[in-house]
Design a protein around this motif. Structure first.
Motif, short mmCIF file in Angstrom:
data_model
loop_
_atom_site.label_atom_id
_atom_site.label_comp_id
_atom_site.label_asym_id
_atom_site.label_seq_id
_atom_site.Cartn_x
_atom_site.Cartn_y
_atom_site.Cartn_z
N ILE A 170 1.60 -2.80 0.58
CA ILE A 170 2.15 -3.16 1.89
C ILE A 170 3.44 -3.95 1.66
O ILE A 170 3.44 -4.90 0.86
CB ILE A 170 1.14 -4.01 2.70
N PRO A 171 4.54 -3.58 2.34
CA PRO A 171 5.80 -4.32 2.16
C PRO A 171 5.58 -5.81 2.43
O PRO A 171 5.02 -6.16 3.47
CB PRO A 171 6.72 -3.72 3.23
N ALA A 172 5.98 -6.65 1.46
CA ALA A 172 5.65 -8.07 1.64
C ALA A 172 6.71 -9.01 1.08
O ALA A 172 6.51 -10.22 1.10
CB ALA A 172 4.31 -8.38 0.99
N ALA A 217 12.33 -3.01 -4.59
CA ALA A 217 11.23 -2.40 -3.83
C ALA A 217 10.36 -3.52 -3.27
O ALA A 217 10.06 -4.49 -3.97
CB ALA A 217 10.41 -1.49 -4.73
N THR A 218 9.94 -3.38 -2.01
CA THR A 218 9.18 -4.48 -1.38
C THR A 218 7.65 -4.30 -1.52
O THR A 218 6.90 -5.18 -1.12
CB THR A 218 9.55 -4.61 0.10
N ALA A 219 7.25 -3.15 -2.07
CA ALA A 219 5.82 -2.93 -2.35
C ALA A 219 5.70 -1.79 -3.36
O ALA A 219 6.67 -1.07 -3.61
CB ALA A 219 5.08 -2.56 -1.07
N VAL A 266 7.19 3.14 -8.35
CA VAL A 266 7.79 1.81 -8.51
C VAL A 266 6.80 0.71 -8.16
O VAL A 266 5.83 0.94 -7.43
CB VAL A 266 9.06 1.65 -7.63
N LYS A 267 7.06 -0.48 -8.71
CA LYS A 267 6.23 -1.65 -8.41
C LYS A 267 7.00 -2.57 -7.47
O LYS A 267 8.23 -2.54 -7.42
CB LYS A 267 5.92 -2.43 -9.71
N ARG A 268 6.27 -3.40 -6.77
CA ARG A 268 6.91 -4.38 -5.90
C ARG A 268 7.83 -5.28 -6.75
O ARG A 268 7.43 -5.73 -7.82
CB ARG A 268 5.85 -5.23 -5.22
N GLY A 269 9.05 -5.47 -6.28
CA GLY A 269 9.99 -6.33 -6.99
C GLY A 269 10.83 -5.58 -8.01
O GLY A 269 11.70 -6.17 -8.65
#
Ligand code: ZN
Length: 327
Positions: A170-172, A217-219, A266-269
């Protein structure tokens, strides 16, 4: 004490030793033996009354051992009960964190019927049957409660695992680092388009910083679009997060805009591209959208993971200036 008797022998005119008759000697020996055997029997009785027999010693040892085992069982039962209580407290804490209902006492108590626990014929002969049955019941209850607890932990861990996956998808976070950020437009909805100069909906947030500023990437997710597109977004990236969520990153720089390609996981961040002003854009910025089931939603609810209070304050401060979007 041997009393030798004498008599006066008139024939020899001397005192001579009296020799007892055979009969007399026999009775004397007989009474002596009887007396001795009475004394011996009495002594033996005394000895046996005072000192236990080997069988008594072994029975006593056995009883002592059983006493100890029984006491040990009691201690163990208390220890297990305490450990179980601690686990139940942890379990309830976890349920609160995971926003799950708590387990009812009925379920936790795991009611056990008594009669079926120890009802075979072998138990009929037990001397302390009631006590043994009682102990059996306690242990059976503990076993049932422990299995309820195990099942609960198992459920919680599976639930937490699934939730963790959902959470990471979830974008966080913000797509641009606070240290790079100059301005932020949180204007979401109808407003005057700065390029077309007419009222149009703005369905994302605009992050303003220098050209070439890294975008993250945000999530967790999969890059489904990373290319130059026509229709206003210019060089854009679209990431599918797999649970109805997608995020869009638009207007990336003209030369080398992407750090990822379509199909990448991709991974978050993770760094995905660089800020620019391609497409319908009034200046260098990132247009960021969060989509839920294919429709844009206000990204304001998707910055839960701001890492520290200063960063969060900076975002609020920039948002307060409420600069116009750059599309
Ligand atoms: Zn925008």
């Amino acid at each position: 004490m041997n009393q030798t008797k004498y008599y006066y022998n008139e024939d020899t005119c001397r005192y001579e030793v009296v020799v007892p008759s055979k009969r007399k000697r026999f009775f004397r020996a007989f009474f002596y033996l009887i007396g001795a055997s009475v004394v011996a029997s009495a002594s033996l009785l005394a000895v046996f009354n005072y000192y236990p027999t080997p069988k008594e010693i072994s029975l006593d040892a056995e009883r002592h051992l059983l006493d100890q085992k029984w006491a040990y069982l009691d201690i163990q039962e208390k220890n297990i009960k305490n450990a179980l209580s601690a686990m139940q407290v942890d379990d309830e804490d976890l349920r609160e964190i995971l926003e799950l209902d708590s387990l009812s006492n009925d379920v936790r108590e795991a009611g056990i019927g008594g009669s079926e626990i120890i009802d075979d014929e072998s138990s009929e002969n037990l001397i302390f049957r009631d006590q043994v049955v009682d102990q059996y019941k306690k242990i059976a209850k503990l076993k049932a409660q422990l299995s309820v607890q195990n099942l609960s932990f198992d459920t919680l861990s599976k639930y937490a695992e699934a939730r963790d996956w959902t959470w990471s998808h979830i974008p966080a976070i913000q797509p641009v680092s606070h240290k790079d950020l100059d301005h932020l437009s949180t204007v979401y909805g109808m407003r005057m388009n700065p390029v077309l100069h007419r009222m149009m909906p703005h369905k994302g947030f605009d992050f303003m910083a220098d050209k070439g500023t890294p975008i993250y990437a945000t999530a967790d997710g999969k890059v489904i679009l990373a290319r130059m597109t026509f229709g206003g977004f210019g060089n854009q990236i679209l990431i599918d997060h797999g649970n109805g969520y997608e995020t869009r990153y638009a207007h990336l720089q003209r030369a080398n805009p992407f750090a990822v390609k379509e199909g990448d996981v991709v991974k978050r961040g993770q760094l995905i591209g660089y800020m620019g002003s391609t497409g319908r854009s009034a200046g260098t910025h990132l247009h960021y959208e969060v989509l839920k089931n294919g429709k844009q939603v206000n990204p304001i609810g998707y910055f839960q993971m701001e890492l520290n209070p200063e960063a969060y304050d900076k975002m609020l401060e920039l948002a307060k200036k409420n600069v116009s979007p750059m599309d």
